[in-house]
Motif scaffolding. Structure first.
Motif, PDB file in Angstrom:
ATOM      1  N   ARG A 156      -1.814 -14.927 -11.617  1.00  0.00           N
ATOM      2  CA  ARG A 156      -1.746 -16.200 -12.352  1.00  0.00           C
ATOM      3  C   ARG A 156      -1.434 -15.959 -13.823  1.00  0.00           C
ATOM      4  NH1 ARG A 156      -6.503 -18.281 -11.035  1.00  0.00           N
ATOM      5  NH2 ARG A 156      -7.646 -18.188 -12.974  1.00  0.00           N
ATOM      6  N   ILE A 157      -2.130 -14.996 -14.419  1.00  0.00           N
ATOM      7  CA  ILE A 157      -1.949 -14.793 -15.849  1.00  0.00           C
ATOM      8  C   ILE A 157      -0.521 -14.332 -16.158  1.00  0.00           C
ATOM      9  CG2 ILE A 157      -2.783 -12.390 -16.025  1.00  0.00           C
ATOM     10  CD1 ILE A 157      -4.400 -13.468 -18.536  1.00  0.00           C
ATOM     11  N   VAL A 158       0.046 -13.537 -15.262  1.00  0.00           N
ATOM     12  CA  VAL A 158       1.426 -13.090 -15.476  1.00  0.00           C
ATOM     13  C   VAL A 158       2.404 -14.262 -15.293  1.00  0.00           C
ATOM     14  CG1 VAL A 158       3.275 -11.644 -14.530  1.00  0.00           C
ATOM     15  CG2 VAL A 158       1.006 -10.673 -14.912  1.00  0.00           C
ATOM     16  N   ALA A 159       2.193 -15.061 -14.267  1.00  0.00           N
ATOM     17  CA  ALA A 159       3.077 -16.214 -14.046  1.00  0.00           C
ATOM     18  C   ALA A 159       3.030 -17.173 -15.229  1.00  0.00           C
ATOM     19  CB  ALA A 159       2.683 -16.943 -12.760  1.00  0.00           C
ATOM     20  N   ILE A 160       1.840 -17.367 -15.778  1.00  0.00           N
ATOM     21  CA  ILE A 160       1.689 -18.287 -16.907  1.00  0.00           C
ATOM     22  C   ILE A 160       2.383 -17.734 -18.149  1.00  0.00           C
ATOM     23  CG2 ILE A 160       0.021 -19.332 -18.500  1.00  0.00           C
ATOM     24  CD1 ILE A 160      -1.922 -19.469 -16.061  1.00  0.00           C
ATOM     25  N   LEU A 161       2.131 -16.466 -18.440  1.00  0.00           N
ATOM     26  CA  LEU A 161       2.737 -15.892 -19.645  1.00  0.00           C
ATOM     27  C   LEU A 161       4.262 -15.831 -19.526  1.00  0.00           C
ATOM     28  CD1 LEU A 161       0.188 -13.023 -20.455  1.00  0.00           C
ATOM     29  CD2 LEU A 161       0.491 -15.164 -21.710  1.00  0.00           C
TER      30      LEU A 161
END
Ligand SMILES: [Zn+2]
Lengths: 211, 84
Positions: A156-161
């Motif tokens: 999730r954090i990678v997709a968001i960034l």
């Protein structure tokens, strides 16, 4: 050539550098301006990372508190914005560890191999042919946001960034202290995960607007 | 080549891993050409690429929520205390 879904992230940087340097040299009265510049971005980052609005608000407050605390030591080696997100991201990750959630689920590539009936269909799905701005109505935005929330955190954090905030692979790697290769692997799996849910939505729950 | 056994086609699998890098223009020109050539003749891979591209594009267009006034007030108060 593919069209890259990147946002320009350099626009504000020269302004940020001046403002941050002014604060660092003693103009702490300007800190409010720095906060005003990023409170909305950070709040939305928090909303996507955390489960609820009050956690997102805490994240914004904690982050700006830490930024104030450590700003003197910021050496402008990275863009201020990237450093800000590094602090916010580590606050998210720490918070999650404190809560002792179950370890992150791993998404394997095999889970997403194209092969079901719909995928093997000889047609390009209709939803990919509609202009994005037309496609993304309120309902789809909600489906997409909910789906992002169901991604395991490390994806999730990678997709968001990468895809929501528009950081590059190299920037994301620095923010998260992981390798660019790792960013790419996680992003691909995150997109495949989201793609599967959207595919389902368009195949089962969605009525196309009449054009 | 006809790809009747799509998921088991080694070529498809190999390219499938690289589709996000392709979308993000992170591959060398030769690999890009390979993907473009393959996708032209392989509708399932083309569908895969297009759906993935649309997914990334949609993420990029999610609108931002406004900051709740309560949060803005909390931040102002915190900053006032910090910068006194
Ligand atoms: Zn193929």
């Amino acid at each position: 050539m593919p069209t890259s879904p990147r946002k320009s992230s350099t626009k504000n940087n020269s302004n940020d550098t001046e403002l941050v340097q002014a604060i660092q040299s003693g103009r702490i009265d300007l800190y409010q301006e720095l906060v005003s510049r990023y409170e909305r971005k950070l709040y939305n980052f928090g909303l996507r990372m955390c489960r609820n609005a009050s956690d997102a608000e805490d994240l914004v407050q904690d982050t700006f508190l830490n930024v104030f605390k450590y700003l003197k030591g910021f050496r402008h080696e990275a863009k201020f914005k990237n450093w800000l997100y590094k602090i916010a991201a580590s606050a998210c990750i720490k918070k999650r560890r404190r809560l002792k959630y179950a370890p992150d689920q791993t998404l394997s590539l095999e889970d997403f191999l194209p092969g079901d009936e719909a995928e093997v269909a000889r047609e390009i799905p209709r939803w990919t042919t509609i202009p994005l701005d037309q496609l993304l109505n309120e309902e789809l935005a909600e489906v997409l946001s909910d789906t992002i929330h169901t991604l395991p955190e490390k994806y999730r954090i990678v997709a968001i960034l990468r895809d929501v905030e528009g950081f590059s692979t190299a920037e994301t790697a620095k923010i998260l202290d992981i390798t660019p290769a790792n960013v790419k692997v996680r992003l691909h799996r995150a997109r495949l995960f989201l793609r599967d849910k959207l595919k389902n939505y368009f195949e089962h729950d969605h009525n196309y607007p009449s054009t | 080549m006809i790809t009747t056994t799509h998921p088991h086609n080694a070529r498809c699998l190999d390219l499938f891993k690289k589709l996000s890098e392709y979308i993000d223009q992170e591959l060398d020109a030769a690999t890009c050409r390979q993907i473009e050539q393959h996708v032209k003749n392989c509708p399932p891979c083309q569908a895969c690429l297009e759906t993935l591209k649309t997914t990334a594009g949609l993420c990029h267009r999610i609108e931002e929520a406004p900051v709740p006034t309560g949060l803005s007030d909390r931040l102002k108060k915190m900053i006032n205390e910090l910068t006194v």
